[in-house]
Motif scaffolding. Structure first.
Motif, mmCIF file in Angstrom:
data_model
loop_
_atom_site.group_PDB
_atom_site.id
_atom_site.type_symbol
_atom_site.label_atom_id
_atom_site.label_comp_id
_atom_site.label_asym_id
_atom_site.label_seq_id
_atom_site.Cartn_x
_atom_site.Cartn_y
_atom_site.Cartn_z
ATOM 1 N N THR A 6 -10.767 5.066 18.976
ATOM 2 C CA THR A 6 -11.165 5.980 17.908
ATOM 3 C C THR A 6 -10.029 6.939 17.567
ATOM 4 O O THR A 6 -9.741 7.217 16.391
ATOM 5 C CB THR A 6 -12.415 6.777 18.326
ATOM 6 O OG1 THR A 6 -13.478 5.868 18.603
ATOM 7 C CG2 THR A 6 -12.837 7.730 17.218
ATOM 8 N N THR A 7 -9.369 7.443 18.609
ATOM 9 C CA THR A 7 -8.244 8.354 18.396
ATOM 10 C C THR A 7 -7.096 7.661 17.675
ATOM 11 O O THR A 7 -6.483 8.228 16.761
ATOM 12 C CB THR A 7 -7.749 8.892 19.754
ATOM 13 O OG1 THR A 7 -8.807 9.596 20.398
ATOM 14 C CG2 THR A 7 -6.567 9.822 19.564
ATOM 15 N N ARG A 9 -7.241 5.032 15.681
ATOM 16 C CA ARG A 9 -7.622 4.785 14.285
ATOM 17 C C ARG A 9 -7.559 6.067 13.468
ATOM 18 O O ARG A 9 -7.100 6.069 12.329
ATOM 19 C CB ARG A 9 -9.028 4.190 14.235
ATOM 20 C CG ARG A 9 -9.117 2.759 14.769
ATOM 21 C CD ARG A 9 -10.533 2.227 14.675
ATOM 22 N NE ARG A 9 -11.001 2.185 13.297
ATOM 23 C CZ ARG A 9 -12.224 1.811 12.942
ATOM 24 N NH1 ARG A 9 -13.101 1.439 13.873
ATOM 25 N NH2 ARG A 9 -12.571 1.798 11.677
ATOM 26 N N SER A 10 -8.015 7.170 14.069
ATOM 27 C CA SER A 10 -7.959 8.450 13.367
ATOM 28 C C SER A 10 -6.517 8.867 13.101
ATOM 29 O O SER A 10 -6.178 9.349 12.008
ATOM 30 C CB SER A 10 -8.680 9.512 14.199
ATOM 31 O OG SER A 10 -8.568 10.786 13.601
ATOM 32 N N GLY A 11 -5.646 8.676 14.109
ATOM 33 C CA GLY A 11 -4.241 9.008 13.922
ATOM 34 C C GLY A 11 -3.588 8.156 12.854
ATOM 35 O O GLY A 11 -2.778 8.648 12.062
ATOM 36 N N ARG A 13 -5.077 6.800 10.266
ATOM 37 C CA ARG A 13 -5.558 7.279 8.965
ATOM 38 C C ARG A 13 -4.821 8.552 8.552
ATOM 39 O O ARG A 13 -4.466 8.731 7.380
ATOM 40 C CB ARG A 13 -7.062 7.540 9.016
ATOM 41 C CG ARG A 13 -7.912 6.276 8.991
ATOM 42 C CD ARG A 13 -9.358 6.594 8.655
ATOM 43 N NE ARG A 13 -9.963 7.464 9.661
ATOM 44 C CZ ARG A 13 -10.624 7.024 10.718
ATOM 45 N NH1 ARG A 13 -10.755 5.710 10.912
ATOM 46 N NH2 ARG A 13 -11.149 7.865 11.589
ATOM 47 N N ARG A 14 -4.593 9.422 9.525
ATOM 48 C CA ARG A 14 -3.846 10.649 9.235
ATOM 49 C C ARG A 14 -2.437 10.313 8.733
ATOM 50 O O ARG A 14 -1.939 10.922 7.780
ATOM 51 C CB ARG A 14 -3.762 11.503 10.499
ATOM 52 C CG ARG A 14 -2.903 12.763 10.345
ATOM 53 C CD ARG A 14 -2.600 13.383 11.698
ATOM 54 N NE ARG A 14 -1.679 14.491 11.550
ATOM 55 C CZ ARG A 14 -2.028 15.761 11.529
ATOM 56 N NH1 ARG A 14 -3.291 16.085 11.644
ATOM 57 N NH2 ARG A 14 -1.113 16.712 11.385
ATOM 58 N N GLY A 104 -3.442 11.120 18.975
ATOM 59 C CA GLY A 104 -3.686 10.902 17.555
ATOM 60 C C GLY A 104 -2.550 11.425 16.699
ATOM 61 O O GLY A 104 -2.161 10.797 15.704
ATOM 62 N N TYR A 105 -2.006 12.572 17.084
ATOM 63 C CA TYR A 105 -0.880 13.147 16.343
ATOM 64 C C TYR A 105 0.320 12.214 16.361
ATOM 65 O O TYR A 105 0.952 11.956 15.332
ATOM 66 C CB TYR A 105 -0.513 14.503 16.955
ATOM 67 C CG TYR A 105 0.747 15.103 16.389
ATOM 68 C CD1 TYR A 105 0.721 15.809 15.191
ATOM 69 C CD2 TYR A 105 1.973 14.952 17.043
ATOM 70 C CE1 TYR A 105 1.885 16.354 14.669
ATOM 71 C CE2 TYR A 105 3.129 15.492 16.525
ATOM 72 C CZ TYR A 105 3.083 16.194 15.340
ATOM 73 O OH TYR A 105 4.239 16.718 14.818
ATOM 74 N N GLY A 108 -0.129 9.143 14.229
ATOM 75 C CA GLY A 108 0.072 9.497 12.826
ATOM 76 C C GLY A 108 1.536 9.594 12.463
ATOM 77 O O GLY A 108 1.961 9.136 11.398
#
Length: 283
Positions: A6-7, A9-11, A13-14, A104-105, A108
């Motif tokens: 999840t992290t 994928r979120s990163g 997207r960011r 996540g950072y 990204g």
């Protein structure tokens, strides 16, 4: 779903969002357009010169080398600049405050820097295909070489940029790194074949990724007869993989340690102190 996935994928997207926003920010657009335009103009003026006794255009050879240099700059300088700026504006502190936020950072950053690197390469390569004669970029092998050099080059240089970025808390101080990086460019055979440089400089240039990225891109874009001006008259693909792979491995092992230490030092008080100093400099 797995929290780690999840992290990630979120990163990702960011990173995509940041990449899209780059095309609506004047500073980011100028940062892409101006340096690449200057490089193309410089290489146009070099078209009349030749590489040694080969009769081949020095401008065309330099175009290939500059693509490798661009990958190195994107991986090292862009990551470093993003990291120092986002330490000062509090982005890193916010990432640290949430579970798996630093992962996540970093995901990204990998996405946005990789995407911007590809755009920068295309801004040089596409006009170069029309402006410079002699490029041999019309086979599957050339494209495959181009891709693996690009991917391995980013993996090798982005951790370096992260380590360098962790050394500077002030974005203005990070500009000091431009001088040594340009020095490395000068001894890495980007604009002049390394074989034409003093013997004592050649081993130094081969230590760093910039030379191997330039060599890899030359092997992808130039005809095979140009290999005569290279060290050992070979494109040295195995050595390119070995050196870039060694830098990538060292960076992947070192960068997380350095970034974790940097993140531990981040706090609201240190952020407030940096902002106060920044305000004092502007008044």
């Amino acid at each position: 779903m797995n929290p780690m996935m999840t992290t990630i994928r979120s990163g990702a997207r960011r990173g995509v969002i940041e990449f899209k926003q780059s095309f609506f920010t004047a500073q980011d657009l100028l940062g892409l357009l101006i340096p690449n335009t200057i490089l193309i103009v410089v290489m146009i003026f070099m078209r009349g010169s030749t590489v040694g006794t080969t009769g081949f255009s020095l401008g065309t050879m330099s175009l290939s080398s500059v693509l490798g240099m661009t990958v190195a700059f994107s991986g090292m300088m862009t990551v470093m600049q993003h990291l120092t700026i986002e330490r000062e504006d509090g982005t890193l502190l916010r990432a640290k405050a949430i579970p798996n936020g630093m992962l996540g950072y970093l995901v990204g950053k990998v996405v946005v820097v990789s995407a911007l690197s590809v755009v920068g390469l295309l801004m040089i390569l596409i006009p170069g295909l029309f402006l410079f004669d002699g490029l041999a970029f019309d086979t599957v092998g050339s494209w495959l070489t181009f891709i693996w050099v690009l991917v391995l080059g980013l993996i090798a240089t982005m951790p370096i940029g992260a380590v360098l970025g962790s050394m500077f808390s002030n974005p203005r101080n990070s500009g000091l790194m431009s001088l040594p990086v340009m020095g490395l460019v000068a001894i890495s055979g980007i604009f002049v074949p390394l074989t034409q440089m003093p013997d004592w400089l050649q081993p130094i240039g081969q230590i760093f990724p910039i030379y191997w990225l330039g060599l890899g891109m030359r092997s992808a874009l130039l005809p095979d007869e140009l290999v005569v001006v290279e060290i050992g008259q070979s494109w040295r693909h195995l050595e390119t993989v070995g050196v870039l792979g060694a830098w990538a491995l060292a960076g992947v092992l070192l960068a997380p340690i350095v970034l974790r230490r940097m993140a531990r030092r981040e706090s609201g008080s240190t952020l407030a102190e940096r902002r106060e100093k920044a305000l004092q400099r502007t008044t």
